[in-house]
Design a protein around this motif. Sequence first.
Motif, PDB file in Angstrom:
ATOM      1  N   GLN A   1       0.910   8.867 -11.381  1.00  0.00           N
ATOM      2  CA  GLN A   1       0.737   7.977 -10.227  1.00  0.00           C
ATOM      3  C   GLN A   1      -0.701   8.027  -9.721  1.00  0.00           C
ATOM      4  O   GLN A   1      -1.290   7.005  -9.374  1.00  0.00           O
TER       5      GLN A   1
ATOM      6  N   LYS B   1       6.758   7.557 -13.687  1.00  0.00           N
ATOM      7  CA  LYS B   1       6.084   6.334 -14.155  1.00  0.00           C
ATOM      8  C   LYS B   1       6.611   5.088 -13.449  1.00  0.00           C
ATOM      9  O   LYS B   1       5.868   4.117 -13.273  1.00  0.00           O
TER      10      LYS B   1
ATOM     11  N   SER C   1      11.551  16.279  -4.335  1.00  0.00           N
ATOM     12  CA  SER C   1      11.287  15.701  -3.012  1.00  0.00           C
ATOM     13  C   SER C   1      11.922  16.544  -1.911  1.00  0.00           C
ATOM     14  O   SER C   1      12.817  17.337  -2.151  1.00  0.00           O
TER      15      SER C   1
HETATM   16  P1  AMP Z   1      10.594   8.369 -13.541  1.00  0.00           P
HETATM   17  O1  AMP Z   1       9.713   9.190 -14.451  1.00  0.00           O
HETATM   18  O2  AMP Z   1       9.935   7.121 -13.081  1.00  0.00           O
HETATM   19  O3  AMP Z   1      11.945   8.131 -14.162  1.00  0.00           O
HETATM   20  O4  AMP Z   1      10.821   9.207 -12.206  1.00  0.00           O
HETATM   21  C1  AMP Z   1      11.490  10.416 -12.199  1.00  0.00           C
HETATM   22  C2  AMP Z   1      12.028  10.778 -10.828  1.00  0.00           C
HETATM   23  O5  AMP Z   1      11.000  11.278  -9.998  1.00  0.00           O
HETATM   24  C3  AMP Z   1      12.705   9.687 -10.065  1.00  0.00           C
HETATM   25  O6  AMP Z   1      13.938  10.204  -9.608  1.00  0.00           O
HETATM   26  C4  AMP Z   1      11.798   9.409  -8.895  1.00  0.00           C
HETATM   27  O7  AMP Z   1      12.547   9.067  -7.754  1.00  0.00           O
HETATM   28  C5  AMP Z   1      11.103  10.733  -8.697  1.00  0.00           C
HETATM   29  N1  AMP Z   1       9.718  10.624  -8.222  1.00  0.00           N
HETATM   30  C6  AMP Z   1       8.791   9.747  -8.648  1.00  0.00           C
HETATM   31  N2  AMP Z   1       7.616   9.979  -8.038  1.00  0.00           N
HETATM   32  C7  AMP Z   1       7.782  11.029  -7.220  1.00  0.00           C
HETATM   33  C8  AMP Z   1       6.928  11.742  -6.322  1.00  0.00           C
HETATM   34  N3  AMP Z   1       5.648  11.428  -6.173  1.00  0.00           N
HETATM   35  N4  AMP Z   1       7.450  12.778  -5.633  1.00  0.00           N
HETATM   36  C9  AMP Z   1       8.758  13.108  -5.794  1.00  0.00           C
HETATM   37  N5  AMP Z   1       9.613  12.486  -6.619  1.00  0.00           N
HETATM   38  C10 AMP Z   1       9.136  11.440  -7.330  1.00  0.00           C
END
Ligand code: AMP
Length: 573
Positions: A47, A70, A272
Amino acid sequence: MSSAPTPTDLSAPDDSDGGPAFVDLGLRAELLGALSALGYEEPTPIQREAIPLLLAGRDLLGQAATGTGKTAAFALPLLQRMPDDRRGGDPVSLVLVPTRELAVQVSEAFHRYGKDLGARVLPIYGGQPIGRQLRALDLGVDVVVATPGRALDHIARGTLRLGSLATVVLDEADEMLDMGFAEDIEAILEHAPAERQTVLFSATMPARIDGLARKHLTDPERIQIGREQPVAGEAPRVRQSAYIVTRAHKPAVLGRVLDVESPTAAIVFCRSREEVDRLTETMNGRGYRAEALHGGMSQEQRDRVMGRLRAGTADLLVATDVAARGLDVEQLTHVVNYDVPSAPESYVHRIGRVGRAGREGVAITLAEPREHRMLKTIERVTGQRIDIDKIPTVADLRTRRMALTQAALRESLLEDDLDPFRVIVESLSDEFDLMEVALAAVKLAHEAALPGSDDEEEIPQVAVRAPRESRPGFEGRGGDRRGGGSRPRTGGTAQVFIGLGRRAGVRPQDLVGAITGETRVSGRDIGSIEIADRFSLVEVPLGVADEVIAGLRNSTIKGRKATVRRDRGGEGN
Ligand code: AMP
């Protein structure tokens, strides 16, 4: 329970190691508020890199697996770039994804992040009645998240118009190509305006992805998670393992792993704040002494938590990365990653909490099946092995509990003054055999020490397909294809036919999950898996074929009942 979300909540706490916060990435207040409410404390590495580039309108070629964050990396900039003066109408963003699950997940993510912006998001995928999609498209949407086949259907009908698109995202592009969507993607991109922004995310970068990128992306920036070379220097003495587990079973698996491992003190990392609070509550409800630690707490609150951990009145610390930075707890023996960390650096940082001062520590990661690839990336970067372990079974747990009771009895025999109880044993021994008396006493001691331990249910083992060479009992198999000289080394195998395939969104892990969930067969016993458009074939040991067939007939795959039978052509021997 969440406090009023203000953008300032998102600046990292004082002891952070100084990476940019969401607010530094240039995101607008509505988005910052949504992230704060979700309890995201800081951007993940992908990010950090992707958001500013995408906000600036650049094309992007990103190599990142599930678990890296991502989705938010592209969803946040897309939402931010949505013109303020329009909601509805023809979509400005189109996200193409390989499966309907992902379509739903990604559009839910857009929805969560974009709710204060009033963004209209619509998932469209095969299998859902087209009427509902037509009505929603007709009312106007800002973001469409679609599987390629259904997107093309709508384009052909004239119900999905791409003329206003500012951005197209190809998410999990390698999977889309693997599933045979290459032509559909080409056809869709032909309908999109030439001056659009194009973003491609893929877990792997085979030549075909490069080709796709070269053809459709304009001067893209490239980012890659886990590109780092293996870290040199002394490896920490940490035993590292992982369990593959579905989201729904995570709390139960965590409990069971803790029971079997019996850590002196453990830290459990979550992504989180929200998850930290939820898990702390769950674990306390299950009888563990858990304390939450996250960036939303004051220094005083955090000191109090650490005090309880050091004093031994808490044995489980549930924390976010930000909150645990700079933390040094002597007693820690175990680090648990409740989710796969978003980057290898974060993994290394987390497991560095144990294995200090020459003591051996333990690091355990709970990974969802889709996050398996992230584990591989971490292994590559750290140059260390992470063993995939079987989730402890009810029998394992019983054995462990029996061992604990036995150890307690042994200690009592060696140390306690047992004389006051002699009168009980003597009087009972007139009536009963001494062995029987001992058994009854052991039973009472066992139950008193571990109350309510008999209501455990078996947790299904989910497997991911291990690399061919590492799976026992098979040799030179044809991977995802049948035939190809797949010949078992010992015993025979049978092919099981399942009347659902790629069109139903079936993937190897769905089949493995269904089989291991319904039978005693473990993921390791399952041989090659072929997924065709309308059916799948799974190779299993001959001796368990009937059990597998019965189990699959009893269950659903992707929510659907399937025809299941032995495939006549495929009897191995
Ligand atoms: P993804 O790789 O997009 O499938 O995301 C994985 C998980 O991480 C998802 O459940 C998101 O809600 C969570 N997530 C994404 N960005 C963050 C962040 N900056 N802090 C905490 N959780 C996150």
